[in-house]
Design a protein around this motif. Sequence first.
Motif, mmCIF file in Angstrom:
data_model
loop_
_atom_site.group_PDB
_atom_site.id
_atom_site.type_symbol
_atom_site.label_atom_id
_atom_site.label_comp_id
_atom_site.label_asym_id
_atom_site.label_seq_id
_atom_site.Cartn_x
_atom_site.Cartn_y
_atom_site.Cartn_z
ATOM 1 N N ALA B 31 54.367 31.923 32.316
ATOM 2 C CA ALA B 31 54.012 31.290 33.576
ATOM 3 C C ALA B 31 52.552 31.595 33.904
ATOM 4 N N PRO B 32 51.724 30.551 34.040
ATOM 5 C CA PRO B 32 50.299 30.793 34.256
ATOM 6 C C PRO B 32 50.020 31.428 35.608
ATOM 7 N N ASP B 33 50.982 31.324 36.542
ATOM 8 C CA ASP B 33 50.683 31.834 37.882
ATOM 9 C C ASP B 33 50.555 33.355 37.923
ATOM 10 N N THR B 34 51.120 34.095 36.930
ATOM 11 C CA THR B 34 50.965 35.545 36.958
ATOM 12 C C THR B 34 49.507 35.921 36.720
ATOM 13 N N VAL B 35 48.817 35.160 35.846
ATOM 14 C CA VAL B 35 47.399 35.426 35.590
ATOM 15 C C VAL B 35 46.589 35.114 36.851
ATOM 16 N N ALA B 36 46.911 33.964 37.486
ATOM 17 C CA ALA B 36 46.219 33.582 38.712
ATOM 18 C C ALA B 36 46.477 34.606 39.815
ATOM 19 N N ALA B 40 43.765 36.853 41.736
ATOM 20 C CA ALA B 40 43.682 36.836 43.199
ATOM 21 C C ALA B 40 43.765 38.261 43.740
ATOM 22 N N ALA B 41 44.649 39.077 43.157
ATOM 23 C CA ALA B 41 44.812 40.461 43.611
ATOM 24 C C ALA B 41 43.539 41.262 43.363
ATOM 25 N N MET B 42 42.884 40.986 42.212
ATOM 26 C CA MET B 42 41.650 41.690 41.876
ATOM 27 C C MET B 42 40.542 41.301 42.840
ATOM 28 N N LYS B 43 40.468 40.009 43.148
ATOM 29 C CA LYS B 43 39.444 39.499 44.055
ATOM 30 C C LYS B 43 39.618 40.118 45.440
ATOM 31 N N LYS B 44 40.873 40.222 45.869
ATOM 32 C CA LYS B 44 41.186 40.803 47.167
ATOM 33 C C LYS B 44 40.761 42.278 47.184
ATOM 34 N N TYR B 45 40.997 42.959 46.074
ATOM 35 C CA TYR B 45 40.693 44.393 45.983
ATOM 36 C C TYR B 45 39.193 44.650 46.057
ATOM 37 N N LEU B 98 54.554 41.640 38.758
ATOM 38 C CA LEU B 98 53.673 42.055 39.853
ATOM 39 C C LEU B 98 52.290 42.385 39.288
ATOM 40 N N PRO B 99 51.208 42.006 40.019
ATOM 41 C CA PRO B 99 49.860 42.132 39.444
ATOM 42 C C PRO B 99 49.339 43.556 39.322
ATOM 43 N N ILE B 100 49.797 44.493 40.184
ATOM 44 C CA ILE B 100 49.255 45.854 40.149
ATOM 45 C C ILE B 100 50.252 46.779 39.452
ATOM 46 N N ALA B 129 41.415 47.711 34.280
ATOM 47 C CA ALA B 129 41.263 48.865 35.163
ATOM 48 C C ALA B 129 40.000 48.660 35.979
ATOM 49 N N VAL B 130 40.118 48.769 37.306
ATOM 50 C CA VAL B 130 38.970 48.583 38.192
ATOM 51 C C VAL B 130 38.736 49.882 38.973
#
Lengths: 107, 154
Positions: B31-36, B40-45, B98-100, B129-130
Motif C-alpha cells: 500500500a503506497p499510503d504507508t510511505v506517504a 507526512a510524519a517526518m515532515k510534521k516532526y 505505523l510510521p514511527i 533515523a532523524v
Amino acid sequence: MSVPRMRVPKTAKKGEVITIKTLIEHPMESGFRKGKDGKLVPRMIINKFTATFNGKQFFAADLQPSVSANPFIEFDAKVDADGTFEFTWVDDKGTITKAQAKITVTA
Amino acid sequence: MSQNLSRRSALKAGAFGVGAAVLPTLSAFAAPDTVAQTNAAMKKYTGGKVPMKGKIKLDLPQIAENGNTVPMGVSVDSPMTPASYVKEVRVFVSKNPLPIAVTFLFTPESGAAKASTHIRLAATQDVIAVAKMSDGTFYSDTKNCKVTIGGCGG
C-alpha cells in the motif's frame, strides 16, 4: 511483567561514558496481529522507558508497536559521582516495573 | 479428451484462484499510503525542514531473515554538552502499519547520543533515523533492509 535483566558496570572512572543494556520480557502485542479466532488481538505494549541517575532523568525512549517483543534497549550514561541508576518501564495497562543498579566511581 | 479438458479447466481455475488470492495481500502490503504516511510524519516532526545528511549513523543489517527482531542502532556525532547536544532521535519506518518505530530522548548526561534496540519490519523497506539537535537543526540517515519473513504479525 517479569524481573528485568540489565547490565550496568559496577565501577567507572569519574566522567567516563558507560554503556547500559536492559531487557524485559513482554509480548509487545502490536494490535495488528490476528488471533486464532480471526479477530485482531488488542494492542498491549510497553510504551515508555525512562532511565534516571540519582533521581535525574538522562535517557528515555518512546516505544511503538514496531519495537520487538521482549524489548532490549542499550544506551550510554556519563558518570561523575557514585550513585544509583533507576530504570522504569510502563505498559499500556499502566503497569510500572522498576529496577535499580548501583555504581561506584573510582579515582 | 475429457481428462484433458478437466485438467485444463482445473489449471485455469487454479491459476485464477492463485491470482485472486495473491492480489489482495500484495496490495495490502505494498500500500503506497504507508510511505506517504511516513513522509507526512517526518515532515510534521521536522516542521517542514529537510534534514541534513551526516552526523547521524543508522546501523541496520542489509538483509534480515526474520522481520520480527531486527537489530537497529543509532549514533550521533555530538559533544553532548549543555550548549550543544542531541535532544532526540526518532526512527521512522516506511512500510510498517505505523510510521514511527521508536524515539530516543537524550540529555547532556547521556554522555553519548547512542542507543540501540530491536525492531519489527513488516516488509523490505527503508528505515530513516532523524536526529533533533539542541539548536533546532535536523540530521538524518536512511538504510534499506531486505526482509525475508515479515514481522508485525502479517
